[in-house]
Design a protein around this motif. Structure first.
Motif, PDB file in Angstrom:
ATOM      1  N   ALA A   9       0.838  -1.211   0.000  1.00  0.00           N
ATOM      2  CA  ALA A   9       0.000   0.000   0.000  1.00  0.00           C
ATOM      3  C   ALA A   9       0.872   1.261   0.000  1.00  0.00           C
ATOM      4  CB  ALA A   9      -0.916  -0.001   1.215  1.00  0.00           C
ATOM      5  N   GLU A  10       2.036   1.184   0.650  1.00  0.00           N
ATOM      6  CA  GLU A  10       2.963   2.311   0.673  1.00  0.00           C
ATOM      7  C   GLU A  10       3.541   2.550  -0.729  1.00  0.00           C
ATOM      8  OE1 GLU A  10       3.692   4.579   2.758  1.00  0.00           O
ATOM      9  OE2 GLU A  10       5.451   5.413   1.757  1.00  0.00           O
ATOM     10  N   PHE A  11       3.906   1.458  -1.391  1.00  0.00           N
ATOM     11  CA  PHE A  11       4.432   1.590  -2.755  1.00  0.00           C
ATOM     12  C   PHE A  11       3.364   2.186  -3.677  1.00  0.00           C
ATOM     13  CE2 PHE A  11       5.126  -0.371  -7.020  1.00  0.00           C
ATOM     14  CZ  PHE A  11       6.298   0.293  -7.335  1.00  0.00           C
ATOM     15  N   ARG A  22      14.921   6.214  -2.337  1.00  0.00           N
ATOM     16  CA  ARG A  22      14.295   7.496  -2.664  1.00  0.00           C
ATOM     17  C   ARG A  22      13.579   7.391  -3.993  1.00  0.00           C
ATOM     18  NH1 ARG A  22      18.392  12.055  -0.495  1.00  0.00           N
ATOM     19  NH2 ARG A  22      19.324  10.685   1.051  1.00  0.00           N
ATOM     20  N   PHE A  23      12.414   7.991  -4.009  1.00  0.00           N
ATOM     21  CA  PHE A  23      11.605   8.052  -5.230  1.00  0.00           C
ATOM     22  C   PHE A  23      11.445   9.532  -5.550  1.00  0.00           C
ATOM     23  CE2 PHE A  23      10.428   4.305  -2.806  1.00  0.00           C
ATOM     24  CZ  PHE A  23      10.290   3.292  -3.753  1.00  0.00           C
ATOM     25  N   LYS A  32      11.356   9.657   0.572  1.00  0.00           N
ATOM     26  CA  LYS A  32      12.476   8.848   1.046  1.00  0.00           C
ATOM     27  C   LYS A  32      11.942   7.843   2.061  1.00  0.00           C
ATOM     28  CE  LYS A  32      15.591  10.772   3.859  1.00  0.00           C
ATOM     29  NZ  LYS A  32      16.636  11.739   4.218  1.00  0.00           N
ATOM     30  N   CYS A  33      12.246   6.565   1.866  1.00  0.00           N
ATOM     31  CA  CYS A  33      11.817   5.544   2.828  1.00  0.00           C
ATOM     32  C   CYS A  33      13.055   4.920   3.441  1.00  0.00           C
ATOM     33  CB  CYS A  33      11.001   4.455   2.136  1.00  0.00           C
ATOM     34  SG  CYS A  33       9.511   5.066   1.359  1.00  0.00           S
ATOM     35  N   ILE A  88      15.809  -3.124   3.052  1.00  0.00           N
ATOM     36  CA  ILE A  88      16.651  -2.739   1.918  1.00  0.00           C
ATOM     37  C   ILE A  88      17.887  -3.629   1.907  1.00  0.00           C
ATOM     38  CG2 ILE A  88      18.005  -0.865   0.870  1.00  0.00           C
ATOM     39  CD1 ILE A  88      16.087   1.099   2.399  1.00  0.00           C
ATOM     40  N   GLU A  89      18.031  -4.395   0.854  1.00  0.00           N
ATOM     41  CA  GLU A  89      19.240  -5.208   0.702  1.00  0.00           C
ATOM     42  C   GLU A  89      19.997  -4.632  -0.490  1.00  0.00           C
ATOM     43  OE1 GLU A  89      18.352  -9.726   1.519  1.00  0.00           O
ATOM     44  OE2 GLU A  89      16.597  -8.773   0.648  1.00  0.00           O
TER      45      GLU A  89
END
Lengths: 257, 13
Positions: free
Chosen positions: A142-144, A168-169, A181-182, A197-198
């Protein structure tokens, strides 16, 4: 003879709803391992790969590999007629150019039978290399969806940058600019609320937002989405379907002219 | 910016 039973007709309905704007016609490949579909949109910019494993069905029988070409809009019309809690049974055999969808209500008091005409679709099967990606981001779906929709109101493209600490998008347009920024977030009550985040190496890629917005129609299928990125490679946006498989979307990047 | 096509990434099998 092909026969497969799903506990929820609504699942297939949601899957088809999430992909039918990208691809209107596609061939389902049925075999002992399950049902697969792979198709590019008409502009060859994005690709949908759907995999439903046979062990995820309540019943699955495919005597031999079988191709079912379908118009997804027609399929959606029929699947919309299923009740919210109906089970779905699909049946087809090579003698008829038809696939039957049986919708059965939970109390078995209503049984609806819809027959969809199959079609011959010339589609090429593409080999998708199993690549190692420079960065993999998992976040709540849902965040995406919110990010791509919000940025879609600012610009046509999104620049995605992954570093060790955040993703960052960024979008730019006539009215101005936006960056979301997530940060990595692991300490959550539910695993699906995590942002993970990998990163093997930092990546920076640009994509057309309208495709990503389209992919996010699959949000209701999975609580979390995985985004895999490598420089100058198509991005993979994956929604895992619990206990049965996945729907993956691939999108070619934008590049400097 | 130009849009890449998937054809250059995925080969027909």
């Amino acid at each position: 003879m092909f026969e497969a039973q799903m506990a929820q007709a609504a699942l297939l309905k949601q899957i088809i709803e999430s992909i039918r704007e990208l691809i209107t016609e596609a061939t389902f490949e049925v075999s002992g391992t399950g049902m697969m579909l792979q198709a590019m949109d008409s502009s060859h910019v994005s690709l949908v790969a759907l995999n439903l494993r046979s062990d995820g069905f309540q019943l699955f029988r495919a005597d031999r590999p079988f191709s079912m070409g379908m118009n997804l809009n027609h399929m959606a019309k029929m699947l919309k007629c299923a009740g919210k809690d109906d089970t779905l049974t699909m049946r087809a055999d090579e003698a008829n150019d038809l696939v039957t969808f049986l919708f059965e209500s939970p109390g078995n008091e209503r049984l609806a039978e819809f027959e969809l005409k199959l079609m011959d679709i010339t589609s090429e099967n593409l080999g998708i290399p199993d690549a190692e990606y420079s960065a993999t981001v998992s976040m709540p779906s849902a965040e995406f969806q919110r990010i791509v929709k919000d940025l879609g109101s600012i610009g046509d493209t999104v620049e995605i940058t992954v570093t060790k600490d955040d993703v960052r998008f960024a979008a730019s347009g006539d009215i101005g600019n936006a960056t979301i920024k997530c940060r990595q977030l692991l300490d959550t009550e539910k695993p699906e609320d995590r942002t993970l985040i990998e990163m093997v190496e930092p990546v920076n890629l640009t994509f057309a937002l309208r495709y990503l917005i389209n992919f996010s129609k699959a949000t209701s299928l999975a609580p979390s989405v995985t985004i895999k990125l490598s420089t100058e490679m198509p991005v993979v946006v994956e929604y895992k379907l619990s206990d049965i498989g996945y729907v993956r979307f691939y999108l070619a990047p934008k590049i400097e002219d | 910016m130009g849009q890449k096509s998937l054809d250059s990434f995925f080969k027909s099998v």
